[in-house]
Design an enzyme around this catalytic site. Structure first.
Site: not given
Lengths: 378, 393, 378, 393
Positions: D376, D246
């Site tokens: 989400e 990431e």
């Protein structure tokens, strides 16, 4: 770059946590809150024995001589456990004494603070409720070897049990609100001082302090007459950081408590923590906590390193004010009914979040400092 | 589309406002709102006094069918609620008048109607609602308190919690398991009983701000006559009927409307640095936004009332106004405690601006978002029943 | 009180919807958006045949003589279907002509508008970008039987194809910005007028219009010289309501489209609409739509009933500005990748939400009106 | 706790900033950010030019092990990203340099490493990521495009979507089903291939604001050599490795930091009614708040970098910075388009303030919140893996 606490700081945190859990459980916090005085001399004595009041005070004044950053490791635990007591107020007042006091004043007051023998509080807000320096209006007039102080200070933390007050007053007239301010250290038992506790959301014993022709020996001026602004400003900036650190600890407690409850509370046949909408709410609360945390740590680091950090301190306080209210609000919402009970710990955090917001500058006040520091023309 | 009131409605509304304004004059400082009614003896006395004043005008039975003393007109109830909300006057038993009475009218036997409706209409008995249990909050179907029929009586055992005003109410209505082996939703009974019955023990639960509103109610072999609404074992159906009498929240919204007016007056008269707060662009901007939201809430409440008048109200619409109103109240209280600076934290006292109202509401707003089906449950209902999105099994 | 549309209004809505779905599908909307001109004479003609341009124009001027409220029933469908075309601009300009025009001016212009023969647009914003009346600065100086207009108007809707412009300019100096404003109706083909399309987020053909010594016969003054403020203000208030109604229709379309997608799009073995977190997001979007709707309807009703409604109109516009942006943003988020494609209808709504916000007053501008109307001292 | 850089880091950082500032001077108006690189030929040319400039300094392989030409120091990458973000300079292939290279280093065979790492380090080949499919967005495990092994080759059939820069990239990496009967998570292969291979068809998908960033990629009997990363059938493990790289989002955050500076300058020099916008209390207040949030984002990104440096990064922390940064960008763009009044809607043109930047970001911010795992999904991961809340089955 290493954003972890040092090993020494981690040990300090752990021992502080253990101490607070044992000596100041939430039942005690609640008891002190409901109590008229709100101070436990036994607890205070034990804290003093651990050297907490002198943590950031140099060793020459019988303090532990730790860095500001070390001290904040402890404050985070204070926030987590919601320690009542005139601890933060004494700490903040000691910042002012350290910054402005003469050597003899430091010798007189700091060792007593370090040993927990005196409790001190900073009196700066007034009836106008302004966090800004222009809010300081009460006057101290010279008379012989003394100053005569008249007027009212508001929201003075635990003034009702303070031994000394560090008080900011006007001694000179000036076009610039920064000029003409003098800091005094005043024996709280001086004739003419009356103190009354203001009932507040957190029952945290903020006081109205009235000065009616209070006589202050000139010896008790901290620093130079009319030049108290810089020391006050520095103390208040440090106080804003302290409060922000305390809030980060409190937020983490809200998260821990709420996550635990979400795992344990069953409705509709499953732990409520399995409901996605509630998962997202607590995830947002955690993000708010984590963002606040590192923003605050940056300010701590800068302050501790002696770097200029008016902007960072104000960013930290403004952000944390809102984040703590947000996190504690959702803590209650996610607890449902039980969270709205005064007996429940969540309620303590929720009410103190508002108190923390009010202490040492509200959000808009600090954002205005940020705007100025960003270079927005005024 | 017509938002106007008829001449008759205007006249009635005026009358409601006049009487409530009059009653509000007798109110002690800080005793506003129904929560205050439960907290102190003075508050309760004031509530009962208002109730009597309303009762003698027939206002506690406004929307009932004419044969039971009402006007049959739902809109009257809305207009009356507006006046009470605006002036912050209690006097209407949320449980007896607003919830139980319509439920009895819909599901009660003639006997129950004849026994209880007149006493509700006169304000003679005040009710509480024995509803949630420690392990049955949002999920009411999982309750475990039992009411076992023995002859013409029920024997109740178990515990209820979050019972608003149990320490004040004369009677209770509630729901209990009455068939331990029965199928879900066919094993409950909806019972009324006198709160002075032996075996009922009430323990206060103080609210965040220390007011005594809620209680735990312990029921230990409480033996009561069989005052059942609906059928035995079929209390769940009655629960659902009652849930359909959602309020439009118009009273709470009118209170906010009035608060806007108070705040404008406060900002016009309170100076900082010699300048009224009203001239602070940030405050103007934020309060204008809140005022627009209050107006939106008010219109949505009218929408609910309009639907209710025609018997077309859905859970979706009732849920929307409940969610919006409760979270708006929270935003309003947050804003105002900020506007007041360090005074935003001060409880009612000689130091507190606006009687400490915002410090109180800053805590009390949770009553709106958590009770009567949490806002999260309401959002589920909007998604499931309104937008017809699938439920996850 | 009856908050439903009348049966007649419902019929109008249904027929408008049917017409727009058939004659102006989203493919057409997109085509007109990408088109340089952005106007379909065929579509315009068909709308005119249905009498849309004259809907609120009295019958004596060959309009349909419907109420403002009736007209808004149609506008809601226009918003739902995102009708491009100089329809709203002509409608708003007709408000000004109706309010300020002399009988002969009405006789001259309104029947042509009703019949769809002329397109008109209101030129009020300027380079300063201020929605407030003090933003009107360009000057029209009398010369013989004419006025000579110089200056630049900005964001004039579809001025590039307008036949006439209703333009607000300064003809007198005054301490009060409300005084000294005159409304003109100007032949858009007058010498000295140059028009250029400003590229905008919604590609909605807002124009810069430059007036270089444009000669305007005195006959073309709408209302009295220097007294144009009230008619302009009334037209702009009505325009704010129109835009709000249009937005409510658009928001409902976003909800409908997103809910449908949530039922149909399967991920992790179930329709994404079964995920509780997403359910709560769409529930909030629906609540925003529904609250906007009745707030806007109130303003519509007041305006239509001739009741004062500066406050309500501004509340409606301020609220709807934000609600539409909120709803369309979540429309895209809930659609995921596909929602970010320009080919997808959600993108049309999202971009137009920003355009709607900018048209006839942004949120802060309207909230300032609300503050004033609430009685906040200035 | 130490937020400072070492002297060495400070020097490197200065060098990165100097070079990027220099490169930014050659940038055409409006060609900022990696999204612009894909949209136009000029943008892509500029990207490749920057890539070459970085490559010749060894900056495309900064954090790699020394044997492959890197410094082995993760922090260097962070410092470099700060400079690029602040000056809005492209030149670093998000897919090749930031995602694929560390994946190859972790999972690739020596052969793959020797073949591809040098080409990535020189900027010679630029990659795209063949990832999502029409029915496999967030739920990548449900993809259906197949790569069937035939001898030393794979034959690929199916469709990918949302492929950033497919129309520019030379090579792709991607994941495909390679065992139709295989168990879930053991039936995929992670393959690299040349985008000019016959059978590859690319169709543009224009973004909200009409930029050409994304594509659909149709794969029709695409026959490619077996350039597999990891093992056959075990591509899912590689996907998870890749997901662990990431980004700290520090480049995006530094861009916002720079934007704050631009905005302050704009507000100081732009007058309304003769008064600089900077004096508008509402604007001051809102921008100060945003600036504080940008600072918080920056510190959280440092926290992620610090964890990454020690190999302790969790999905929870990476997710937090991703969520916070993307939604902050949205708030910032919303605020700025409001501050600009009617000019907030104007695209880059002679009328647009700040080069139309905010009109663009007002649309482009969705790239941050929807790509790389929607916010989400990220919130789910925080709840499940970070806070250890139960998953609903």
């Amino acid at each position: 770059m290493d954003l972890r606490f040092t090993e020494e700081q981690e040990m300090l945190k752990t021992s502080a946590k253990d101490f607070l859990v044992a000596e100041c459980p939430k039942s005690k916090v609640r008891e002190l809150e409901e109590d008229k005085i709100g101070h436990s001399p036994e607890l205070w004595k034990k804290m003093a024995e651990l050297g907490w009041m002198g943590l950031i005070i140099p060793e020459q004044y019988q303090g532990m001589g730790m860095t500001f950053q070390d001290g904040m490791a402890l404050i985070e635990e204070v926030g987590r456990n919601l320690l009542p007591e005139p601890f933060i107020s004494t700490l903040v007042a000691s910042f002012a004494i350290l910054a402005a006091g003469s050597e003899s004043q430091k010798q007189e007051f700091l060792p007593k603070i370090s040993r927990g023998e005196i409790k001190v509080s900073l009196a700066y807000l007034e009836e106008n409720g302004k966090y800004d320096v222009s809010g300081i209006t009460i006057k101290a007039a010279p008379r012989g070897e003394d100053f005569i102080l008249n007027g009212t200070k508001m929201f003075v933390e635990m003034a009702h049990i303070a031994d000394y007050l560090v008080c900011a007053a006007r001694t000179g007239d000036s076009a610039k609100p920064e000029d003409g301010i003098t800091l005094f250290i005043i024996d709280a038992k001086s004739p003419g001082i009356t103190t009354e506790i203001i009932p507040t959301i957190a029952s945290d014993k903020l006081c109205e302090v009235k000065f009616d022709n209070v006589q202050i020996p000139k010896n008790n001026v901290l620093g130079e007459v009319n030049k108290g602004y810089q020391a006050l400003k520095d103390a208040l900036r440090k106080a804003a950081i302290v409060k922000s650190v305390e809030s980060v600890g409190s937020m983490q407690a809200c998260i821990d408590m709420t996550v635990a409850y979400m795992k344990e509370r069953v409705q509709y046949g499953r732990p409520i923590g399995a409901f996605q909408a509630l998962q997202h709410l607590i995830a947002d609360a955690w993000i708010a906590t984590q963002t606040a945390r590192y923003l605050v740590y940056e300010a701590v680091w800068k302050e501790s390193s002696g770097l200029p950090c008016d902007k960072e301190a104000s960013m930290a306080k403004a952000y944390t004010n809102e984040a703590y209210k947000f996190v504690s609000k959702w803590g209650i919402r996610l607890h449902g009914g039980i969270g709205t009970s005064r007996e429940h710990d969540m309620s303590l955090y929720y009410r103190r979040a508002k108190a923390a917001d009010c202490a040492y500058g509200g959000t808009d006040f600090h954002n205005e400092i940020v705007a100025r520091e960003l270079g927005f023309q005024k | 589309m017509d938002f106007s009131f008829t001449e008759e409605q205007k006249n009635k509304r005026q009358e409601f406002f006049k009487v409530c304004a009059e009653l509000a004059k007798d109110r002690m400082r800080g005793f506003e709102g129904f929560e205050s009614s439960y907290d102190t003896d003075e508050g309760w006395k004031y509530h009962l006094y208002c109730a009597k004043e309303f009762a003698r005008r027939g206002w506690l039975s406004l929307a009932w069918p004419e044969e039971y003393g009402g006007s049959g007109n739902m809109m009257d109830r809305v207009l009356f609620a507006e006046a009470r909300g605006y002036h912050g006057v209690p006097g209407v038993d949320v449980f007896g008048v607003q919830m139980l009475a319509p439920t009895i009218l819909a599901c009660g036997s003639e006997e129950i109607k004849r026994e209880f409706l007149p006493k509700i209409a006169t304000g003679e008995i005040q009710f509480c609602e024995l509803w949630s249990e420690p392990n049955a909050g949002s999920d009411l179907a999982s309750l475990t308190t039992t009411a076992i029929k023995q002859g013409n009586e029920y024997v109740i055992n178990g515990q209820k919690i979050w019972t608003t005003g149990a320490h004040r109410a004369h009677w209770s209505f509630g729901v209990y398991k009455d068939d331990l082996g029965g199928k879900p939703h066919h094993n409950m009974v909806f019972l009324l009983f006198d709160m002075k019955t032996p075996g009922v023990t009430i323990r206060p639960i103080k609210y965040i701000h220390n007011m005594h509103i809620y209680n735990e109610v312990f029921l230990d072999n409480v033996r009561v006559p069989a005052k059942v609404v609906g059928q035995e074992h079929e209390g769940w159906a009655v629960v659902n009927t009652l849930a359909a009498f959602e309020r439009s929240n118009i009273d709470d919204i009118m209170r906010m409307q009035r608060d806007i007016e108070h705040v404008v007056a406060y900002c016009n008269t309170t100076k900082q640095d010699g300048v009224p707060l009203a001239r602070n662009p940030v405050i103007r901007n934020r309060l204008a936004k809140i005022a627009g939201e209050v107006e939106a809430a008010r219109m949505l409440a009218y929408r609910v009332a309009d639907l209710q008048n025609r018997g077309e109200l859905t859970l979706m619409e009732a849920g929307a106004v409940k969610i919006f109103e409760s979270e708006l109240l929270e935003r309003f209280a947050s804003l105002m405690t900020d506007v007041l600076g360090p005074y935003g934290q001060v409880k009612m006292s000689r130091w507190s601006p606006m009687d400490g109202w915002w410090e109180r509401i800053y805590q009390e707003h949770f009553v709106q978002s958590i009770s009567m089906g949490t806002n999260e449950i309401q959002r589920n209902l909007i998604a499931w029943r309104g937008l017809e999105l699938p439920r996850m099994k």
